[in-house]
Design an enzyme around this catalytic site. Structure first.
Site, PDB file in Angstrom:
ATOM      1  N   GLY A  80      -9.236   3.235  -8.429  1.00  0.00           N
ATOM      2  CA  GLY A  80      -8.400   4.179  -8.666  1.00  0.00           C
ATOM      3  C   GLY A  80      -8.261   4.602 -10.272  1.00  0.00           C
ATOM      4  O   GLY A  80      -8.524   3.744 -10.783  1.00  0.00           O
ATOM      5  N   GLY A 107      -1.621   6.544  -2.402  1.00  0.00           N
ATOM      6  CA  GLY A 107      -2.787   6.322  -3.469  1.00  0.00           C
ATOM      7  C   GLY A 107      -3.996   5.342  -3.021  1.00  0.00           C
ATOM      8  O   GLY A 107      -5.021   5.658  -2.924  1.00  0.00           O
ATOM      9  N   HIS A 108      -3.536   4.157  -2.216  1.00  0.00           N
ATOM     10  CA  HIS A 108      -4.561   3.246  -1.540  1.00  0.00           C
ATOM     11  C   HIS A 108      -5.243   4.208  -0.478  1.00  0.00           C
ATOM     12  O   HIS A 108      -6.292   3.974  -0.296  1.00  0.00           O
ATOM     13  CB  HIS A 108      -3.724   2.087  -1.187  1.00  0.00           C
ATOM     14  CG  HIS A 108      -3.145   1.223  -2.224  1.00  0.00           C
ATOM     15  ND1 HIS A 108      -1.749   1.209  -2.245  1.00  0.00           N
ATOM     16  CD2 HIS A 108      -3.853   0.564  -3.351  1.00  0.00           C
ATOM     17  CE1 HIS A 108      -1.704   0.308  -3.355  1.00  0.00           C
ATOM     18  NE2 HIS A 108      -2.688   0.054  -3.971  1.00  0.00           N
ATOM     19  N   LEU A 134       0.813  -1.133   0.073  1.00  0.00           N
ATOM     20  CA  LEU A 134       0.019  -0.213  -0.080  1.00  0.00           C
ATOM     21  C   LEU A 134       0.903   1.233   0.150  1.00  0.00           C
ATOM     22  O   LEU A 134       1.983   1.350   0.625  1.00  0.00           O
ATOM     23  CB  LEU A 134      -0.843   0.109   1.221  1.00  0.00           C
ATOM     24  CG  LEU A 134      -2.045  -0.988   1.583  1.00  0.00           C
ATOM     25  CD1 LEU A 134      -2.755  -1.207   2.606  1.00  0.00           C
ATOM     26  CD2 LEU A 134      -2.597  -1.294   0.126  1.00  0.00           C
TER      27      LEU A 134
END
Ligand code: PAF
Length: 307
Positions: free
Chosen positions: A151, A36-37, A33
């Site tokens: 995303g 962004g996660h 991770l």
């Protein structure tokens, strides 16, 4: 944050929360991770009471065994990053084994048909999107969330999942979250950690090529349009061709819904996805921008400051 490694434990946690009237969201990931996660988790938490994050490196979506073996895995760090989110930490972390998800060779899988997967990663990674569609369908069935969050960096994947949800009538809403970028503009990716310092510098060519395409669109708009797609491509390719150690897989310019090429010339306010994939050292990287989406264009331009 509760941790579940089995489907039975996951279902138990989710059922208890749903029984007390709480809404559930799902953020599917393959772990390793990064910020962004975490942004996906935060955005999910804005819409639901309890977030479930899944961490599962799905073997069926890798075409090459080396790529699967080299995919970064860091379960302890993943769990501590999620816990550190505090108020927006997920309620449940679901981290199953491969045998838990695929106890036997599946006889029923999801197959994605047609133009959506003809280009971009669909062309260079045969079978990849069928495998993604299958595992996402399984995860959605396991968690039964009201919302699932993905995303926009994986733009074609998002479009494929939208199609899966529509065609299979999955009762889940979808949210696509803008790409989070490193300080130098490179799109955040779990794969970035496999780049050495020189390769990491070279990776910047991808986002710079997208900026070149956006600049062409801006110039066309200022001149009163239309936008010639060949000009967007030429500007982006010029950046990529000049970048040492960047082996381009594709630079595709497609319509956002169909993921297929459109007309050679479009109105100045038309939306087009400029998507790039390239090998940098041992790593395949992807990035994209939606030209004609002011938020996406601005976010890219802000992040990729000129050097
Ligand atoms: O984007 C990813 O990380 C994966 O493709 C997903 C959606 C978790 C399915 O394995």
């Amino acid at each position: 944050m509760e941790e579940a490694n089995t489907i039975a434990a996951l279902r138990g946690h989710v059922a208890a929360r749903r029984a007390s009237g709480r809404s559930i969201g799902l953020v599917p990931t393959m772990g390793a991770l990064h910020e962004g996660h975490l942004e996906l988790v935060r955005r999910c938490a804005e819409h639901v009471d309890d977030v479930v994050v899944s961490v599962f490196v799905n073997p069926t979506q890798f075409e090459r065994a080396e790529d699967l073996a080299a995919y970064p895995r860091d379960p302890d760090h993943d769990a501590s990053m999620l816990r550190a989110l505090g108020d927006t930490a997920p309620a449940v972390l679901f981290a199953p084994s491969v045998d838990e998800i695929y106890p036997a060779q599946p006889r029923v899988t999801v197959a994605v048909q047609g133009g959506l997967i003809e280009g971009l990663c669909g062309a260079s990674r045969p079978g990849h999107f069928d495998a993604v569609a299958t595992v996402v369908t399984k995860l959605v069935n396991l968690v039964q969330p009201s919302l699932a969050v993905f995303g926009r960096k994986d733009r074609q994947q998002l479009q494929v999942i939208r199609q899966v949800v529509a065609d299979l009538n999955l009762p889940v809403g979808l949210l696509g979250v803008p790409t989070v970028r490193e300080q130098d503009g490179v799109a955040m990716s779990s794969r970035n950690r496999r780049l050495d310092a020189e390769q990491r510098g070279r990776a910047r060519a991808l986002c710079r090529s997208l900026v070149a395409a956006v600049d062409v669109a801006h110039a066309a708009r200022e001149a009163g349009g239309p936008i010639a797609v060949a000009d967007l491509r030429a500007a982006a390719m010029e950046v990529l061709d000049a970048a040492p150690g960047v082996v381009v897989d594709y630079l595709d310019i497609v319509e956002p819904d169909s993921m297929q090429p459109g007309e050679p010339e479009v109105a100045s306010d038309a939306r087009l996805v400029v998507a790039v994939a390239a090998e940098v050292g041992p790593v395949r990287l992807i990035d994209n921008v939606e030209v004609g989406d002011p938020d996406d264009e601005d976010a890219l331009l802000r992040a990729v400051a000129p050097i």
